[in-house]
Design a protein around this motif. Sequence first.
Motif, PDB file in Angstrom:
ATOM      1  N   GLY A 261       0.833  -1.164   0.099  1.00 34.66           N
ATOM      2  CA  GLY A 261      -0.163   0.069  -0.057  1.00 34.66           C
ATOM      3  C   GLY A 261       0.957   1.500  -0.109  1.00 34.66           C
ATOM      4  N   SER A 262       0.315   2.364   0.110  1.00 35.86           N
ATOM      5  CA  SER A 262       1.047   3.602   0.227  1.00 35.86           C
ATOM      6  C   SER A 262       1.751   4.014   1.705  1.00 35.86           C
ATOM      7  CB  SER A 262       0.128   4.676  -0.390  1.00 35.86           C
ATOM      8  OG  SER A 262      -0.934   4.708   0.418  1.00 35.86           O
ATOM      9  N   THR A 263       1.287   3.338   2.445  1.00 30.05           N
ATOM     10  CA  THR A 263       2.221   3.581   3.617  1.00 30.05           C
ATOM     11  C   THR A 263       2.439   2.210   4.360  1.00 30.05           C
ATOM     12  OG1 THR A 263      -0.040   3.680   4.882  1.00 30.05           O
ATOM     13  CG2 THR A 263       0.892   5.494   4.406  1.00 30.05           C
ATOM     14  N   GLY A 264       3.448   2.282   5.139  1.00 30.43           N
ATOM     15  CA  GLY A 264       3.858   1.282   6.130  1.00 30.43           C
ATOM     16  C   GLY A 264       4.392  -0.236   5.454  1.00 30.43           C
ATOM     17  N   LYS A 265       3.986  -1.211   6.227  1.00 28.40           N
ATOM     18  CA  LYS A 265       4.192  -2.659   5.516  1.00 28.40           C
ATOM     19  C   LYS A 265       3.268  -3.079   4.731  1.00 28.40           C
ATOM     20  CE  LYS A 265       7.872  -4.018   8.238  1.00 28.40           C
ATOM     21  NZ  LYS A 265       8.749  -4.776   9.413  1.00 28.40           N
ATOM     22  N   PRO A 266       3.344  -3.854   3.982  1.00 29.92           N
ATOM     23  CA  PRO A 266       2.148  -4.629   3.052  1.00 29.92           C
ATOM     24  C   PRO A 266       1.019  -4.877   4.108  1.00 29.92           C
ATOM     25  CG  PRO A 266       4.435  -5.549   2.551  1.00 29.92           C
ATOM     26  CD  PRO A 266       4.636  -4.671   3.617  1.00 29.92           C
ATOM     27  N   LYS A 267      -0.102  -5.018   3.464  1.00 34.60           N
ATOM     28  CA  LYS A 267      -1.126  -5.414   4.372  1.00 34.60           C
ATOM     29  C   LYS A 267      -1.803  -6.911   4.030  1.00 34.60           C
ATOM     30  CE  LYS A 267      -2.975  -2.141   1.450  1.00 34.60           C
ATOM     31  NZ  LYS A 267      -3.370  -0.919   0.841  1.00 34.60           N
ATOM     32  N   GLY A 268      -2.205  -7.395   4.921  1.00 32.52           N
ATOM     33  CA  GLY A 268      -2.770  -8.843   4.555  1.00 32.52           C
ATOM     34  C   GLY A 268      -4.293  -8.628   4.312  1.00 32.52           C
ATOM     35  N   ILE A 269      -4.478  -8.868   2.813  1.00 28.72           N
ATOM     36  CA  ILE A 269      -6.073  -8.592   2.221  1.00 28.72           C
ATOM     37  C   ILE A 269      -6.628 -10.083   2.526  1.00 28.72           C
ATOM     38  CG2 ILE A 269      -7.057  -8.304   0.027  1.00 28.72           C
ATOM     39  CD1 ILE A 269      -5.575  -5.877   0.907  1.00 28.72           C
ATOM     40  N   LEU A 270      -7.749 -10.055   3.099  1.00 29.02           N
ATOM     41  CA  LEU A 270      -8.548 -11.058   3.313  1.00 29.02           C
ATOM     42  C   LEU A 270      -9.623 -11.357   2.507  1.00 29.02           C
ATOM     43  CD1 LEU A 270      -8.803 -13.372   5.966  1.00 29.02           C
ATOM     44  CD2 LEU A 270     -10.871 -11.921   6.534  1.00 29.02           C
ATOM     45  N   HIS A 271      -9.807 -12.597   1.923  1.00 29.30           N
ATOM     46  CA  HIS A 271     -10.817 -13.023   1.229  1.00 29.30           C
ATOM     47  C   HIS A 271     -11.432 -14.175   1.853  1.00 29.30           C
ATOM     48  CE1 HIS A 271     -10.672 -10.470  -2.345  1.00 29.30           C
ATOM     49  NE2 HIS A 271      -9.224 -10.538  -2.313  1.00 29.30           N
ATOM     50  N   THR A 272     -12.670 -14.341   1.467  1.00 28.51           N
ATOM     51  CA  THR A 272     -13.410 -15.411   2.105  1.00 28.51           C
ATOM     52  C   THR A 272     -13.922 -16.265   1.098  1.00 28.51           C
ATOM     53  OG1 THR A 272     -15.671 -13.752   2.231  1.00 28.51           O
ATOM     54  CG2 THR A 272     -13.958 -13.984   4.161  1.00 28.51           C
ATOM     55  N   THR A 273     -14.820 -17.343   1.519  1.00 31.73           N
ATOM     56  CA  THR A 273     -14.978 -18.386   0.678  1.00 31.73           C
ATOM     57  C   THR A 273     -16.208 -18.244  -0.435  1.00 31.73           C
ATOM     58  OG1 THR A 273     -14.569 -19.868   2.686  1.00 31.73           O
ATOM     59  CG2 THR A 273     -16.047 -20.896   0.990  1.00 31.73           C
ATOM     60  N   GLY A 274     -17.429 -18.017  -0.087  1.00 28.55           N
ATOM     61  CA  GLY A 274     -18.453 -18.160  -1.264  1.00 28.55           C
ATOM     62  C   GLY A 274     -18.203 -17.118  -2.334  1.00 28.55           C
ATOM     63  N   GLY A 275     -18.162 -15.873  -1.650  1.00 30.22           N
ATOM     64  CA  GLY A 275     -18.239 -14.654  -2.624  1.00 30.22           C
ATOM     65  C   GLY A 275     -16.892 -14.752  -3.464  1.00 30.22           C
ATOM     66  N   TYR A 276     -15.649 -15.025  -3.085  1.00 36.58           N
ATOM     67  CA  TYR A 276     -14.397 -14.964  -3.657  1.00 36.58           C
ATOM     68  C   TYR A 276     -14.430 -16.081  -4.650  1.00 36.58           C
ATOM     69  CZ  TYR A 276      -9.737 -16.239  -5.249  1.00 36.58           C
ATOM     70  OH  TYR A 276      -8.838 -16.307  -6.112  1.00 36.58           O
ATOM     71  N   PRO A 464     -20.952  -2.823  -3.222  1.00 40.30           N
ATOM     72  CA  PRO A 464     -20.340  -4.219  -2.915  1.00 40.30           C
ATOM     73  C   PRO A 464     -20.264  -5.029  -4.071  1.00 40.30           C
ATOM     74  CG  PRO A 464     -22.008  -3.854  -1.643  1.00 40.30           C
ATOM     75  CD  PRO A 464     -22.058  -2.564  -2.471  1.00 40.30           C
ATOM     76  N   TRP A 465     -19.239  -6.079  -3.972  1.00 37.81           N
ATOM     77  CA  TRP A 465     -19.389  -7.135  -5.029  1.00 37.81           C
ATOM     78  C   TRP A 465     -19.026  -8.396  -4.521  1.00 37.81           C
ATOM     79  CZ3 TRP A 465     -15.872  -3.337  -4.549  1.00 37.81           C
ATOM     80  CH2 TRP A 465     -14.520  -3.489  -4.314  1.00 37.81           C
ATOM     81  N   PRO A 466     -19.228  -9.549  -4.803  1.00 36.39           N
ATOM     82  CA  PRO A 466     -19.041 -10.665  -3.933  1.00 36.39           C
ATOM     83  C   PRO A 466     -17.538 -11.102  -3.615  1.00 36.39           C
ATOM     84  CG  PRO A 466     -20.584 -11.317  -5.798  1.00 36.39           C
ATOM     85  CD  PRO A 466     -20.242  -9.801  -6.021  1.00 36.39           C
ATOM     86  N   SER A 467     -16.570 -10.753  -4.634  1.00 38.79           N
ATOM     87  CA  SER A 467     -15.209 -11.055  -4.372  1.00 38.79           C
ATOM     88  C   SER A 467     -14.519 -10.180  -4.003  1.00 38.79           C
ATOM     89  CB  SER A 467     -14.724 -11.811  -5.559  1.00 38.79           C
ATOM     90  OG  SER A 467     -14.646 -10.748  -6.673  1.00 38.79           O
ATOM     91  N   MET A 468     -15.288  -8.964  -3.148  1.00 37.31           N
ATOM     92  CA  MET A 468     -14.535  -7.947  -2.522  1.00 37.31           C
ATOM     93  C   MET A 468     -13.526  -8.475  -1.393  1.00 37.31           C
ATOM     94  SD  MET A 468     -17.486  -5.895  -0.983  1.00 37.31           S
ATOM     95  CE  MET A 468     -16.470  -4.739   0.007  1.00 37.31           C
ATOM     96  N   LEU A 469     -12.473  -7.823  -1.032  1.00 34.37           N
ATOM     97  CA  LEU A 469     -11.622  -8.141   0.242  1.00 34.37           C
ATOM     98  C   LEU A 469     -12.826  -7.773   1.394  1.00 34.37           C
ATOM     99  CD1 LEU A 469      -9.220  -5.380   1.316  1.00 34.37           C
ATOM    100  CD2 LEU A 469     -11.452  -5.008  -0.335  1.00 34.37           C
TER     101      LEU A 469
END
Length: 643
Positions: A261-276, A464-469
């Motif tokens: 991202g634009s600041t700090g350390k990389p961020k852990g993007i979380l994805h879940t089961t059905g929508g993803y 919002p969309w199903p596969s969004m973080l």
Amino acid sequence: MSKETKFKPSASFVKQSAFPSLARYKSMHRESVKNPKKFWDRLAKEELDWFAEPKKVLEWKEPFSKWFGGGKLNVSFNCLDRHLQSGRRHKAAIIFEGEPGDIRVLTYQQLHDEVCRLANALKGEGVKPGDRVMIYLPMIPEAAIAMLACARIGAVHSVVFGGFSAESLKDRILDCGAKLVITSDGGYRRGQVVGLKQNVDQAVASCPEVRRVIVLKRTGHIEKLNEVDRWWHDLVKDQPADCPPEKLDSEHPLFILYTSGSTGKPKGILHTTGGYLLGAHLTTKWVFDLKKTDLFWCTADVGWVTGHSYVVYGALSNGTTTLMYEGAPNQPEPDRFWSIIERHRVTVFYTAPTAIRAFIRWGDHWVKKHDLSSLRLLGSVGEPINPEAWLWYHRVIGGGRCPIVDTWWQTETGSHMITTLPGAHMMKPGSAGLPFFGVDVAVVDDQGKELKPGTQGKLVIRKPWPSMLRTIHGDPERYAKQYWSEVPGTYFTGDGARMDKDGYFWVIGRMDDVLNVSGHRLGTAEVESALVTHPAVAEAAVVGRPDDLKGQAVVAFVTLKSGQKAGSELVAALREQVSKEIGPIAKPDQIRFAEALPKTRSGKIMRRLLKEVAAGGAVKGDVTTLEDLNVIAALQSSSGEES
Ligand code: 7RM
């Protein structure tokens, strides 16, 4: 070239495609954004296999979404088991080619069995649903097997690209609290063995929570294991080839993937089961217009989101055959990709503009040596594709016959957001095209007001969309602030874009301090903090410079502590430092030493100026907020050490 050059898919392509007309796309897109719940509910039920059908399509409490509430499913069941009954049991799931030339084919049945064995082994190691598992492997079938084994038992995987350093791996292990790491003794790249295991050893030394490291034997150059290590083949040897898939809530976390991202350390993007899964599945099916007979090759490493969604989940969920190649595109010669396409008869090929530009540079004769007539569709991803590269790709690789899909999306979006549908849409080289179904994108000003066609602004997504973080792992405030506060009520992508009068989106690139180097995301802040860990460095500012091959090159402006001497030795040491802290992909292309960095009165580094200096142009525009105008003159006369 004129931005209005349009290409039509050939009549024979259109005839066989799932979406053969613009009218059909338009009415379906209109319906999908007018009534997204109805649209997604129908598709979720039609396209995925559920143990319990979802009851509530969407629960939206901005910026947090829950999709398909009440639904229970398993991603690995959808990618494997359901094909065993559908006539695909003995179809190739993965065709693998190693860099040394070794070829392996795994059918759906065989892949299922391997996944189950490893899943049972993970259970034997005490891995429970919700536990995090790190995966640090080369591009070999075991990477997919490890991901699917986690998905099968409800463990949350976090794949780390093998090109990242021990330090980066350690940060990610600690951030997601993993207790188990899956790696290999090494992999092959450019004729060399890449020693992944050494990096794991180094990382794990500072991660007391890690109680097991599973080591796949790939190169065979390690003899002795450490106490926490077990060989993969020993652990799976006596495991049954059958492991019942966990029946997981639709919102059960599937993976965490770190991105800059634009600041700090990389961020852990979380994805879940059905929508993803629904997003990855549907875009693979429709954007690549999949047929039963396809051999799909997405060249991305599974360490990136493109590898997750298109090498593994989207491809396997559709029951297609996915090709995995371990090594470099120019090993042993610059025609390796074309020889792979010819040898295996690849039909759909998906790669990045930076690779295409390298192929152009290497020369058409490498392509001409091979029969690429099996190809029927091409894809591009990772950065804007310049029209020249697009035209070359279309003519030389696609033989003028294959449509190109230029897919715009992000780690955060999980699946394609803007792309042409190959049978329905005209193509405009350089434009990603039109929004995918259910996707409501717009170009807006700072207040969130939609801009007129042709005007450049912020690219946002308004629904919002199903596969969004779902969030940033462990930091929901950062998630809300980073993505949902810039333009009120919408998701801000970080990209600048404009829409033309036909509704086509032209993505310009990042508006924030994120670089795109060869299609890889890199935060300027990360590189800067790597540089200042060197004892000679006082301050560092990193900017991107346009680069014909990589899209952007990394330029670092560095001030030194008193008594330190600039020079080529220090340049080498600083590049090495960045490689050690982040990975070789982040090494600055140029390091420039300066007396001071240009700053505003409030002490902010003026990146706009540095970008202009880096690009070699004169500094234009308003500089009245500069603290010290001499600084700019000094910077422009500094010679710079190019490497
Ligand atoms: C898939 C991926 C995301 C960033 C995104 C853009 C840029 C990606 C395209 C593109 C123009 C494209 N995920 N980007 N695809 N720009 N046209 N087709 O790359 O998280 O690593 O990067 O990449 O800037 O914000 S990513």
